[in-house]
Enzyme design. Structure first.
Site, PDB file in Angstrom:
ATOM      1  N   ASP A   1       0.874  -1.165   0.000  1.00 11.27           N
ATOM      2  CA  ASP A   1       0.000   0.000   0.000  1.00 11.27           C
ATOM      3  C   ASP A   1       0.917   1.222   0.000  1.00 11.27           C
ATOM      4  O   ASP A   1       2.120   1.108   0.285  1.00 11.27           O
ATOM      5  CB  ASP A   1      -0.904  -0.013   1.227  1.00 11.27           C
ATOM      6  CG  ASP A   1      -1.797   1.210   1.317  1.00 11.27           C
ATOM      7  OD1 ASP A   1      -2.333   1.630   0.282  1.00 11.27           O
ATOM      8  OD2 ASP A   1      -1.915   1.761   2.427  1.00 11.27           O
TER       9      ASP A   1
ATOM     10  N   ASP B   1      -0.133   5.149   0.936  1.00  8.33           N
ATOM     11  CA  ASP B   1      -0.380   6.098   2.020  1.00  8.33           C
ATOM     12  C   ASP B   1      -0.285   5.400   3.372  1.00  8.33           C
ATOM     13  O   ASP B   1      -0.983   4.418   3.630  1.00  8.33           O
ATOM     14  CB  ASP B   1      -1.766   6.738   1.866  1.00  8.33           C
ATOM     15  CG  ASP B   1      -1.901   7.540   0.585  1.00  8.33           C
ATOM     16  OD1 ASP B   1      -1.324   8.636   0.508  1.00  8.33           O
ATOM     17  OD2 ASP B   1      -2.572   7.053  -0.356  1.00  8.33           O
TER      18      ASP B   1
END
Length: 312
Positions: free
Chosen positions: A32, A34
């Site tokens: 991922d 953020d």
């Protein structure tokens, strides 16, 4: 071996030789973005080096993000800006890109898409050759204009909801009208309810806007981004991925970790983003079966914890 780790979805804290053993067993690493490799415009300490070292070791690295605000070409620019020097566009899978791929390749849409979303979604749809309704927001604000008399496009065959800072009642009302047609597809880029901002504030996410439309239309959206399997299938359609040799690293239990679980991947929670170790323990200790899939196999403080194992 003392350092060997076994997967039990039990929040095992990884250290030293355990990290090396885990990485040795995996060929594909999915990150991922953020809260994992960056926060806003600041790279997480050590993250650029970890990505480079994984590639130097022959690992395939992919980036799977529910953030639909940028097209992939802009993500490449951000990676470069934050010190990630060897990230290619084809390694980036955003919910905007995957939504466009779904409409083009899976739904094979014959018609237009009505979009509640931002520029990143629109650009990916345009690049995929998926026609969208051209909105005239100025006309919608003219005196006397309302849902009673505003024009609706008869060619709309899908409604797609993403992050939209300019969300309005009129957009919601138009989407409801289109969804009255049971054959009109209802898609959401992702289910994220909110996103953290600097200073302790938050902003509503795509999931909040989708929930409003689901309530108003009495329909449920098909979610494209994490934790849906489609994002993994989108990668697998372009690269030969073996789930048993793949690792998902994320910061949000209900999306990243559940996504990994849904796709049969080993999962690592990093504590530099949204979810906390206490929340992971609550899921682990819960009696609710559906919460067990949100429990990570492993936990690290930060992706920087991988550095020592990769530098040896």
């Amino acid at each position: 071996m003392a350092g060997t780790v076994t997967s039990s979805r039990g929040c095992v804290t990884l250290r030293g030789a355990q990290i090396r053993d885990l990485l040795d067993a995996k060929h594909n690493v999915l990150f991922d973005c953020d809260g994992v490799i960056w926060n806003g415009e600041t790279a997480v300490t050590g993250a650029p080096e970890v990505v480079s070292l994984l590639k130097q070791r022959g690992k395939r690295v992919f980036f799977v993000t529910n953030n639909c605000t940028r097209p992939r070409e802009n993500y490449v620019q951000k990676f470069c800006r934050l010190g990630f020097t060897d990230v290619a566009e084809e390694e980036i899978f955003s919910s905007a890109y995957c939504s466009a791929a779904y409409l083009r390749d899976v739904a094979r849409l014959q018609g237009k898409v009505y979009v509640i979303g931002c520029g990143g979604v629109m650009k990916e749809l345009q690049d995929a050759g998926v026609p969208v309704v051209e909105e005239d927001s100025a006309a919608d604000r003219e005196p006397g204009t309302s849902i009673y008399n505003c024009p609706l496009d008869p060619d709309v065959k899908a409604v797609l909801v993403g992050y939209d800072e300019n969300f309005t009642f009129m957009k919601l009302a138009k989407a409801c009208c289109y969804l009255r047609n049971s054959e009109c597809l209802f898609l959401a880029t992702d289910p994220d309810p909110w996103h953290p901002l600097r200073g302790g504030r938050i902003t509503p996410g795509s999931g909040s806007l989708t929930a409003a439309l689901e309530t108003a239309s009495s329909r449920k959206a098909t979610v494209i981004g994490k934790p849906s399997r489609f994002m993994y299938e989108c990668i697998a359609s372009q690269f030969d991925l073996d789930p048993a040799r793949s690792l998902m690293i994320g910061d949000r239990l209900e999306t990243d970790i559940l996504f990994g679980s849904n796709c049969g991947l080993s999962t690592v929670l990093t504590l530099t983003g949204v979810s906390t170790l206490e929340e992971a323990h609550r899921y682990r200790d819960s009696e609710a079966p559906e919460q067990k899939d949100c429990v990570p196999d492993y936990v690290v403080e930060s992706v920087a914890d991988f550095l020592q194992a990769l530098e040896e």
